[in-house]
Design an enzyme around this catalytic site. Sequence first.
Site, PDB file in Angstrom:
ATOM      1  N   SER A 268       0.821  -1.210   0.000  1.00  6.56           N
ATOM      2  CA  SER A 268       0.000   0.000   0.000  1.00  6.56           C
ATOM      3  C   SER A 268       0.855   1.260   0.000  1.00  6.56           C
ATOM      4  O   SER A 268       0.554   2.233  -0.721  1.00  6.56           O
ATOM      5  CB  SER A 268      -0.953   0.009   1.201  1.00  6.56           C
ATOM      6  OG  SER A 268      -0.255  -0.177   2.416  1.00  6.56           O
ATOM      7  N   HIS A 298      -2.234  -8.710   1.884  1.00 10.10           N
ATOM      8  CA  HIS A 298      -1.782  -7.490   2.565  1.00 10.10           C
ATOM      9  C   HIS A 298      -2.714  -7.146   3.717  1.00 10.10           C
ATOM     10  O   HIS A 298      -2.444  -7.505   4.861  1.00 10.10           O
ATOM     11  CB  HIS A 298      -1.695  -6.349   1.552  1.00 10.10           C
ATOM     12  CG  HIS A 298      -1.005  -5.113   2.058  1.00 10.10           C
ATOM     13  ND1 HIS A 298      -0.270  -5.078   3.224  1.00 10.10           N
ATOM     14  CD2 HIS A 298      -0.946  -3.854   1.549  1.00 10.10           C
ATOM     15  CE1 HIS A 298       0.222  -3.858   3.415  1.00 10.10           C
ATOM     16  NE2 HIS A 298      -0.187  -3.098   2.415  1.00 10.10           N
ATOM     17  N   HIS A 347       6.888 -12.976   8.965  1.00 16.28           N
ATOM     18  CA  HIS A 347       6.874 -11.653   8.343  1.00 16.28           C
ATOM     19  C   HIS A 347       7.945 -11.616   7.266  1.00 16.28           C
ATOM     20  O   HIS A 347       8.983 -12.272   7.384  1.00 16.28           O
ATOM     21  CB  HIS A 347       7.132 -10.559   9.388  1.00 16.28           C
ATOM     22  CG  HIS A 347       6.869  -9.175   8.883  1.00 16.28           C
ATOM     23  ND1 HIS A 347       7.826  -8.431   8.218  1.00 16.28           N
ATOM     24  CD2 HIS A 347       5.757  -8.404   8.923  1.00 16.28           C
ATOM     25  CE1 HIS A 347       7.308  -7.256   7.890  1.00 16.28           C
ATOM     26  NE2 HIS A 347       6.066  -7.225   8.298  1.00 16.28           N
ATOM     27  N   ARG A 356       4.647  -4.380  17.156  1.00 12.41           N
ATOM     28  CA  ARG A 356       3.232  -4.007  17.073  1.00 12.41           C
ATOM     29  C   ARG A 356       2.360  -5.071  17.735  1.00 12.41           C
ATOM     30  O   ARG A 356       1.300  -4.760  18.302  1.00 12.41           O
ATOM     31  CB  ARG A 356       2.821  -3.798  15.606  1.00 12.41           C
ATOM     32  CG  ARG A 356       3.596  -2.681  14.904  1.00 12.41           C
ATOM     33  CD  ARG A 356       3.285  -2.630  13.420  1.00 12.41           C
ATOM     34  NE  ARG A 356       3.634  -3.891  12.767  1.00 12.41           N
ATOM     35  CZ  ARG A 356       3.330  -4.189  11.505  1.00 12.41           C
ATOM     36  NH1 ARG A 356       2.654  -3.308  10.755  1.00 12.41           N
ATOM     37  NH2 ARG A 356       3.691  -5.354  10.982  1.00 12.41           N
ATOM     38  N   ASP A 402      -0.859  -8.905  12.981  1.00 12.72           N
ATOM     39  CA  ASP A 402      -2.198  -9.423  12.725  1.00 12.72           C
ATOM     40  C   ASP A 402      -2.622 -10.497  13.719  1.00 12.72           C
ATOM     41  O   ASP A 402      -3.798 -10.850  13.778  1.00 12.72           O
ATOM     42  CB  ASP A 402      -2.263  -9.977  11.299  1.00 12.72           C
ATOM     43  CG  ASP A 402      -1.990  -8.908  10.263  1.00 12.72           C
ATOM     44  OD1 ASP A 402      -2.632  -7.854  10.322  1.00 12.72           O
ATOM     45  OD2 ASP A 402      -1.119  -9.119   9.396  1.00 12.72           O
TER      46      ASP A 402
END
Length: 465
Positions: A268, A298, A347, A356, A402
């Site tokens: 993005s 994504h 990742h 995160r 996520d």
Amino acid sequence: MNALSTATKFLTRRATTSGTAIRSVTTLQETLASQLPAKQTQLATLKKEHGSKVIGQVTIDQLIGGARGVKCMLWETSNLDPEEGIRFRGLTIPECQQVLPTYSGKAGDGEPLLESLIWLLLTSEVPTKEQVDTLTAELHQRASKLPSHVIPLINSLPKDMHPMTQFSIGLNAAQTGSEFAKAYANGVPKNEYHKYALEDILNVFAIIPEIAAQIYRNVYFDGVVTKDQSLDYSGNFCRMLGYDDPSFDELMRLYLCIHTDHEGGNASAHTTHLVGSTLSDPYLSYAAGLNALAGPLHGLANQEVLRWIQALQAKFEAEGKEVNAETITEFAWETLNAKKVIPGYGHAVLRKTDPRYSCQREFGLKHMPDDPLFKIVETIYSVMPGILTEHGKVANPYPNVDSHSGVLLWHYGFTQYQYYTVLFGVSRAVGGLCQLYWDRALGLPLERPKSHTPEWLETFAKNNP
């Protein structure tokens, strides 16, 4: 009112302290204007003195494999280290949580305000609470610049159209308000592009919460959006979504901040940069970024993780099993032996636990330690890295962002996971568009890499054994 009148208005703001002393408030626009000459000189000098130096090599594997690890982008706002994770202008997420202003007004007391991260990413400076409040007021004022045809257009869209499709349509439709497009059409000099780009960027930040909230309220509820501009950006967004819970406000501040940027190579951000390099305005550039974010590889990962965790929970309940380290281990090996992946782990760049993930875990421990889904995530975290390490076919056996975000949203009753990527989209606008400002301010050119055919690669490989 000309394109820069809002910026001029905010440059004249002053604040009074202790009833008598008066001092100027350094605004966002003023800060950027003071930094620009030195930044332009720095880049020109770097190119002139060191432009021919080689910073990496590209293998055929990398060329075929999606350019993974190829060093070929300039990115101001953040850097992703494989070991320590993301740094926003040199600050780790825990450091941001300690120094950036919060809703309470005290750094470290609650989650950072998104406005403070906007300031940091644009200027590389930690703002004062007073500066952040000024930016909050400006963004609320700019929200009125949402063109009048956008909400009726969104209201006309089918409710079963994917929320990300609607989001992209809404932002594209708002492009009629682009100050950059108007200025370019009127022949503005290249060295002034950044001024009009900044106008668009701040306007996009201001209007996308209402676009996103209208989609949410239309698809899942009654279509009514209620604002509260006495709150910060994130708090007002929560009210527009229909949530009125200070704890959820804090989650949204955290969620929006940590998803803003992950250096420039993610799809993005890169798409926003690429389209922006054609001198498409920030509306069109970020609408393209949203379309990249909508891809299953994504922006849809967090909802897939949540579904997987819920399916695991249902399977164990149906089989009369407890969720513990032993049963999770058994389930994980069944999944891996079936040549399936463990959602939320691994990742493309990171080789340690995603920070995160860690800050969301800390939020969960503080606000929802007894939540059943949170407990499952905790149990998975206790055993999965060891299992994946033993399995040996995963470059990074640690959880990513996520693994947690969907579970936290679900706890507060935000169960419409098809919409989760829209929240991601509101956040990622900050990283992609803050960089786009510097793309225009530094005069970066059209991006145009060289491609090769398979035949060329075969010939090259034969001639270079």
